[in-house]
Scaffold this motif. Sequence first.
Motif, PDB file in Angstrom:
ATOM      1  N   ALA A 272       0.825  -1.203   0.000  1.00  0.00           N
ATOM      2  CA  ALA A 272       0.000   0.000   0.000  1.00  0.00           C
ATOM      3  C   ALA A 272       0.858   1.251   0.000  1.00  0.00           C
ATOM      4  O   ALA A 272       0.474   2.292  -0.526  1.00  0.00           O
ATOM      5  CB  ALA A 272      -0.934   0.007   1.212  1.00  0.00           C
TER       6      ALA A 272
ATOM      7  N   LYS B 109      -3.962  -1.585  -1.808  1.00  0.00           N
ATOM      8  CA  LYS B 109      -4.597  -0.866  -0.699  1.00  0.00           C
ATOM      9  C   LYS B 109      -5.796  -1.637  -0.172  1.00  0.00           C
ATOM     10  O   LYS B 109      -6.640  -2.082  -0.934  1.00  0.00           O
ATOM     11  CB  LYS B 109      -5.030   0.522  -1.182  1.00  0.00           C
ATOM     12  CG  LYS B 109      -5.684   1.385  -0.112  1.00  0.00           C
ATOM     13  CD  LYS B 109      -6.080   2.734  -0.681  1.00  0.00           C
ATOM     14  CE  LYS B 109      -7.212   2.612  -1.676  1.00  0.00           C
ATOM     15  NZ  LYS B 109      -7.682   3.939  -2.151  1.00  0.00           N
TER      16      LYS B 109
ATOM     17  N   ASN C  64      -7.787   0.023  -7.162  1.00  0.00           N
ATOM     18  CA  ASN C  64      -6.661   0.744  -6.551  1.00  0.00           C
ATOM     19  C   ASN C  64      -5.718   1.372  -7.580  1.00  0.00           C
ATOM     20  O   ASN C  64      -4.497   1.338  -7.425  1.00  0.00           O
ATOM     21  CB  ASN C  64      -5.853  -0.179  -5.629  1.00  0.00           C
ATOM     22  CG  ASN C  64      -6.672  -0.729  -4.488  1.00  0.00           C
ATOM     23  OD1 ASN C  64      -7.690  -0.175  -4.115  1.00  0.00           O
ATOM     24  ND2 ASN C  64      -6.230  -1.843  -3.939  1.00  0.00           N
TER      25      ASN C  64
ATOM     26  N   SER D 240      -0.986   0.433 -10.015  1.00  0.00           N
ATOM     27  CA  SER D 240      -2.041   0.036  -9.075  1.00  0.00           C
ATOM     28  C   SER D 240      -1.369  -0.603  -7.866  1.00  0.00           C
ATOM     29  O   SER D 240      -0.222  -1.054  -7.946  1.00  0.00           O
ATOM     30  CB  SER D 240      -3.031  -0.937  -9.718  1.00  0.00           C
ATOM     31  OG  SER D 240      -2.369  -2.091 -10.210  1.00  0.00           O
TER      32      SER D 240
END
Length: 316
Positions: free
Chosen positions: A71, A92, A308, A89
């Motif tokens: 993340a 998360k 994401n 991407s």
Amino acid sequence: MNVVTTCKIRRDIREHLVSAYPEISFQFCEDITEAEPFIHEAEVLLTYGEDLHDSHIDKASKLKWIMVLSAGLDEMPFHKIEEKGIIVSNVKGIHSIPMAEYAISMLLQVSRQAKTVSENERLRRWDKKVRMTEITGKTMLIAGAGAIGQEVARLAKAFRMKTIGISNSGREKDFFDEVHTRSGLMTKLAEADFVISVLPSTPETKGFFAKEHFEQMPSDAVFLNMGRGDAVHDHVMLEVMQEQLISHAILDVFEQEPLPEAHPFWGMYNVTVTPHISGVSPDYQPRGIEIFEHNLKEYRNGTNDYLNKINPRKGY
């Protein structure tokens, strides 16, 4: 299509990917050094992100998409990535379960005096005067009301806590009794028994917590940081704990990692140090690969409905 990894992927996951996508060429490398000879052919990179530099992006002339199995994105070379129009991407949200469990477990360890109990056991000391407290019915303030913050708040509700969130928007979120913007932080800190930081590292969050914020907290408050270390500067946190402005700090992240052996935090009884492990879980990679496979389908279909997807200009 050539997919190259710059991080160690579990054997069972490697076998699954090769079996499920026979038309894709996977080059599984355990680090960026091993991956460098293959980067120039990579259309997709699977990485933890902190190992990539401008030079790697320059070499990767065919690179179209970077899937970050993390993340945290604060060390990504976003300027070069944006310049070349590469999709990014990340994963998360997959940290929410282990990090929420970490938060509750650490608060319980503090309230139930785990350090003292363990030391007494080691010394074979029978001491029934150890002062225990409870976390039930307390008030928790969480800076960062995203997926991780919401899961922490959900578990806090099992202990009948009042939950206060701090976010950019201040919009209502599940499992929070109240959500405020940063402008409401100072006022709400006075109500908080527990203050949890799950903030990412962005220009807006560096030094988010200053000494004046800790001065506003109750003297018996507990602060826990498991987002990014620069949300509160180490020298500020040290000063706060030396002056005993709050009762305890639980720190999983720091400005400098690993935390130096000589750092005073290690020897402070009112500080609990853990080595950036709040998100560790055996289910980490399987959850991350689920997001990768969803996004792989979108990438190959050209539908671009990525989970994401990151804005390189903003870094999140």
